[in-house]
Scaffold this active site. Structure first.
Site, mmCIF file in Angstrom:
data_model
loop_
_atom_site.group_PDB
_atom_site.id
_atom_site.type_symbol
_atom_site.label_atom_id
_atom_site.label_comp_id
_atom_site.label_asym_id
_atom_site.label_seq_id
_atom_site.Cartn_x
_atom_site.Cartn_y
_atom_site.Cartn_z
ATOM 1 N N GLU A 31 3.831 -4.401 12.619
ATOM 2 C CA GLU A 31 2.830 -3.367 12.320
ATOM 3 C C GLU A 31 1.780 -4.043 11.468
ATOM 4 O OE1 GLU A 31 2.751 -0.542 13.637
ATOM 5 O OE2 GLU A 31 4.784 0.115 14.097
ATOM 6 N N CYS A 46 -3.096 1.388 6.520
ATOM 7 C CA CYS A 46 -3.304 0.614 7.750
ATOM 8 C C CYS A 46 -4.087 1.415 8.765
ATOM 9 C CB CYS A 46 -1.960 0.184 8.312
ATOM 10 S SG CYS A 46 -0.827 1.545 8.553
ATOM 11 N N ASN A 104 0.811 -1.234 0.000
ATOM 12 C CA ASN A 104 0.000 0.000 0.000
ATOM 13 C C ASN A 104 0.842 1.281 0.000
ATOM 14 O OD1 ASN A 104 0.781 -0.606 2.626
ATOM 15 N ND2 ASN A 104 -1.089 0.200 3.532
ATOM 16 N N GLU A 142 7.678 2.318 16.058
ATOM 17 C CA GLU A 142 8.521 2.889 15.010
ATOM 18 C C GLU A 142 8.608 4.398 15.231
ATOM 19 O OE1 GLU A 142 8.314 0.350 11.096
ATOM 20 O OE2 GLU A 142 6.308 1.087 11.549
HETATM 21 P P1 NAD Z 1 0.369 -9.320 3.579
HETATM 22 O O1 NAD Z 1 0.455 -9.741 5.000
HETATM 23 O O2 NAD Z 1 -0.429 -10.125 2.641
HETATM 24 O O3 NAD Z 1 1.833 -9.239 2.933
HETATM 25 C C1 NAD Z 1 2.861 -8.462 3.496
HETATM 26 C C2 NAD Z 1 4.205 -9.081 3.162
HETATM 27 O O4 NAD Z 1 4.363 -10.326 3.833
HETATM 28 C C3 NAD Z 1 4.434 -9.352 1.689
HETATM 29 O O5 NAD Z 1 5.757 -8.958 1.364
HETATM 30 C C4 NAD Z 1 4.284 -10.859 1.601
HETATM 31 O O6 NAD Z 1 5.017 -11.452 0.549
HETATM 32 C C5 NAD Z 1 4.857 -11.298 2.925
HETATM 33 N N1 NAD Z 1 4.437 -12.612 3.378
HETATM 34 C C6 NAD Z 1 3.282 -13.273 3.074
HETATM 35 N N2 NAD Z 1 3.241 -14.460 3.742
HETATM 36 C C7 NAD Z 1 4.368 -14.533 4.477
HETATM 37 C C8 NAD Z 1 4.885 -15.495 5.394
HETATM 38 N N3 NAD Z 1 4.221 -16.617 5.686
HETATM 39 N N4 NAD Z 1 6.078 -15.242 6.000
HETATM 40 C C9 NAD Z 1 6.741 -14.096 5.740
HETATM 41 N N5 NAD Z 1 6.311 -13.152 4.876
HETATM 42 C C10 NAD Z 1 5.136 -13.371 4.251
HETATM 43 O O7 NAD Z 1 -0.122 -7.797 3.658
HETATM 44 P P2 NAD Z 1 -0.544 -6.832 2.443
HETATM 45 O O8 NAD Z 1 -1.827 -7.355 1.883
HETATM 46 O O9 NAD Z 1 0.620 -6.601 1.558
HETATM 47 O O10 NAD Z 1 -0.820 -5.464 3.222
HETATM 48 C C11 NAD Z 1 -2.080 -5.090 3.682
HETATM 49 C C12 NAD Z 1 -2.172 -5.292 5.189
HETATM 50 O O11 NAD Z 1 -1.081 -4.636 5.821
HETATM 51 C C13 NAD Z 1 -3.416 -4.658 5.785
HETATM 52 O O12 NAD Z 1 -3.964 -5.526 6.770
HETATM 53 C C14 NAD Z 1 -2.892 -3.402 6.458
HETATM 54 O O13 NAD Z 1 -3.687 -2.940 7.523
HETATM 55 C C15 NAD Z 1 -1.549 -3.848 6.906
HETATM 56 N N6 NAD Z 1 -0.644 -2.704 7.097
HETATM 57 C C16 NAD Z 1 -0.278 -2.355 8.362
HETATM 58 C C17 NAD Z 1 0.532 -1.236 8.573
HETATM 59 C C18 NAD Z 1 0.921 -0.807 9.951
HETATM 60 O O14 NAD Z 1 1.776 0.059 10.085
HETATM 61 N N7 NAD Z 1 0.362 -1.384 10.991
HETATM 62 C C19 NAD Z 1 0.968 -0.492 7.466
HETATM 63 C C20 NAD Z 1 0.583 -0.883 6.177
HETATM 64 C C21 NAD Z 1 -0.222 -2.003 6.011
#
Ligand code: NAD
Length: 473
Positions: free
Chosen positions: A247, A281, A151, A456
C-alpha cells in the site's frame, strides 16, 4: 491542557529495559518529550522470529473460531484503553484527539478487529462438473512481517495484523521510527488477548525493515509507506520470493463536474483533502474543477477551510494538527513556495509562522496553478491543496491519469450515473463518488499503478494473508 502525566501506565509498559538503548520521541506540536522508545536491532528481530515460529503452529491449529474470539477480545481491550491510547497517539503523531483523528483512529482499530474476526472465508468449490472436482483453500503462510508508516500508525498496524492473525499467522511488526510508542502501546493492549509469541514489535529503523523483508523465515510482508520504500522491499524480498501486499503513496485526483453544487460539496472536499492534516495516503491531493464553477468552488472551499481550527492535539477545540515531522513540514513548505514562485494564487494559508514550536503548516489552498507544477505533480502529504481549472471532462480525466500512482480518486456531480461513467475512466484502486477517502472494513482497498498491489479488508483481504491451496480430486 493535559500534560506529561497522561499515558504514564502504557508508556512505562513499553519503555526500554534499564540499560537498553532508547530514543526520545518528541511531540510534533510542542517539542516536548513524549516518552522513550526502545531501539531494537537484528538480535531482537531474531528473537521475535524464534518466538513466532514456536507459537504459530498451535495458533494455526486452533482454528478460525478460536482466533476470531481472540481478536474480538482484543477489540474489547482496545476499547477499554481507548482514551489512554488516543492521548498517546495524539501526543506522538500530532493529530488532535477530536474530529476524525486520534479517538477516531483508536475506534477504527476496534472496528477493524471485530469486522476481521467476523468475516468468514469458507473453502470455495471451483469446479464440480461430474468429471473434475476442485476446492480452493487458504492455508496459513506462517510468519508475516508488518512494516508501517507514521500517519495512521495504530489503524494501519491493525489493518496489517488483524487479517494476518485471523488467518493463522504470527506477526512481527516494524513501526515507523517516528511513531513507535503508539504501536508498542497498541500491541501491548492487543497482547492481553493474543497468545504469547504471536505478535511482537521490533522497534527499529529501516535496517530492521530491510532485514524483515530479506528474512528467509518470513513468508509475507504487509507494507504501507512510500512508493520508494515499496520498491526497496520488492528488491529485498526477491531472493526469498516473498508474498507482498504493498500500500504505497498516492496523488489522488478529484474531479468536480459542471453540474455539482459548490456549497453542497465544500465540506466533503475539505475533509477529503485535509483529514489528518493532509497526511493520508488516500487523501484528495489535486482538485480539478470545471471552469463554469471554478470560482464558486474556490470560494466555498475557502470559506469552509478558513473556519477549521488547527492547533495542539490535546486541546479539544482543534481538529487539525501539525505535520508529524520536520522533513514533512519542509516538503510541504517547499512545494507551496515553488507554487507561489510560479505565479499561482494562494487563496488561504501559505504563510507558516516562523519561530513557533511545532511543525504547524497552515491550511493552504492554491488556485490558478499549472498541472505540471510540483505541488500538483508530486505527493504533498500535508495541508496544501492545489485547485486546477479544466474545460472538458476528457482533459480532466487525462490530467487525473497523468501520474505514475493510482491509489484513489473521486468524482463530484449531482448525477451519480454520469459520475460513474467518469469514474470508470480513472486509473485508481478506488473511485469515490461525492466523497473521498472513506474506508470500510468490508470494502476492499488497494492501489493501482505504482500505488501498489494486493487488497486489504474483508474476505479479499483475508485471502491475501493465506497461501492458496487447491485440493484437486
Ligand atoms: P516510508 O516509506 O518512509 O516508511 C514506512 C516504513 O518503512 C517505516 O517503518 C520505515 O522504517 C520502513 N522502511 C524504510 N526503508 C525501508 C527499507 N529499505 N526496507 C524496509 N523498510 C523500510 O513511509 P512514511 O513516510 O512513513 O509514510 C508516508 C508514505 O506512506 C506516503 O507516501 C503515503 O502515501 C504512504 N501511505 C500509503 C498508504 C496506503 O494505504 N497506500 C497508507 C498510509 C501511507
Amino acid at each position: 491542557m493535559d500534560t506529561l502525566q497522561q499515558n504514564v501506565a502504557l508508556l512505562d509498559a513499553v519503555a526500554p529495559a534499564a540499560g537498553a538503548p532508547g530514543r526520545e520521541i518528541l511531540d510534533p506540536a510542542t517539542g516536548e518529550v513524549v516518552g522513550v522508545a526502545p531501539v531494537h536491532g537484528l538480535a531482537e528481530l531474531e528473537a521475535a522470529v524464534a518466538a513466532a515460529k514456536a507459537a504459530q503452529p498451535a495458533w494455526a491449529a486452533a482454528g478460525h473460531d478460536a482466533r476470531s474470539a481472540a481478536l474480538m477480545a482484543a477489540a474489547d481491550a482496545v476499547e477499554a484503553n481507548a482514551e489512554e491510547l488516543a492521548r498517546l497517539l495524539s501526543r506522538e503523531q500530532g493529530k488532535p484527539l477530536n474530529g476524525p483523528n486520534a479517538r477516531f483512529e483508536v475506534g477504527a482499530c476496534a472496528a477493524w478487529l471485530r469486522a476481521t474476526a467476523a468475516t468468514a472465508l469458507a473453502p470455495e468449490v471451483v469446479v464440480d462438473d461430474g468429471e473434475a472436482y476442485a476446492e480452493l483453500h487458504y492455508r496459513p503462510i506462517g510468519l508475516v512481517g508488518a512494516i508501517g508508516p507514521w500517519n495512521w500508525p495504530m489503524m494501519i498496524t491493525v489493518w496489517q495484523i488483524a487479517p494476518a492473525l485471523r488467518m493463522g499467522n504470527a506477526v512481527i511488526v516494524k513501526p515507523s521510527e517516528y511513531t513507535p510508542l503508539s504501536v508498542l502501546a497498541l500491541v501491548k493492549v492487543l497482547n492481553e488477548s493474543i497468545p504469547e509469541g504471536l505478535l511482537t514489535v521490533v522497534s527499529g529503523g529501516r535496517e530492521v525493515g530491510q532485514a524483515l523483508a530479506e528474512h528467509p523465515e518470513i513468508g509475507k510482508v504487509m507494507f504501507t509507506g512510500s512508493t520508494a520504500t515499496g520498491k526497496a522491499i520488492i528488491r529485498s524480498s526477491a531472493d526469498t520470493v516473498k508474498r507482498l501486499t504493498l500500500e504505497l503513496g498516492g496523488n489522488d485526483a478529484g474531479i468536480v463536474l459542471p453540474d455539482a453544487d459548490p456549497a453542497a460539496i465544500a465540506e466533503g472536499l475539505f475533509w477529503g483533502a485535509f483529514i489528518n492534516t493532509g497526511q493520508t495516503c488516500a487523501a484528495l491531493k489535486r482538485l480539478y474543477v470545471h471552469e463554469a464553477l471554478y470560482d464558486a468552488v474556490c470560494e466555498a472551499l475557502t470559506a469552509y477551510a478558513s473556519a477549521v481550527p488547527m492547533g495542539v492535539g490535546l486541546d479539544e477545540a482543534n481538529v487539525l494538527g501539525p505535520l508529524q515531522n520536520k522533513a514533512q513540514f519542509e516538503i510541504v513548505a517547499n512545494l507551496v513556495e515553488a507554487a507561489k514562485d510560479s505565479g499561482a494564487r494562494v487563496l488561504l494559508g501559505g504563510n507558516p509562522e516562523p519561530g513557533q514550536p511545532g511543525y504547524f503548516y497552515p491550511t493552504t489552498l492554491v488556485a490558478d496553478i499549472a498541472n505540471d507544477n510540483p505541488l500538483v505533480a508530486e505527493e504533498q502529504f500535508g495541508p496544501a491543496l492545489p485547485i486546477i481549472k479544466y474545460s472538458t471532462v476528457e482533459e480532466a480525466v487525462a490530467m487525473a491519469n497523468g501520474v505514475s500512482v493510482g491509489l484513489g480518486a473521486s468524482v463530484w456531480s449531482a448525477d451519480k450515473a454520469t459520475a460513474r461513467e467518469v469514474a470508470a475512466q480513472l486509473e485508481a484502486g478506488t473511485v469515490w463518488i461525492n466523497q473521498h477517502g472513506a474506508v470500510h472494513p468490508l470494502i476492499p482497498f488497494g492501489g493501482a499503478k505504482q500505488s501498489g498491489y494486493g487488497l486489504e479488508f474483508g474476505a479479499e483481504g483475508l485471502k491475501h494473508l493465506g497461501v492458496p491451496q487447491i485440493i484437486n480430486g
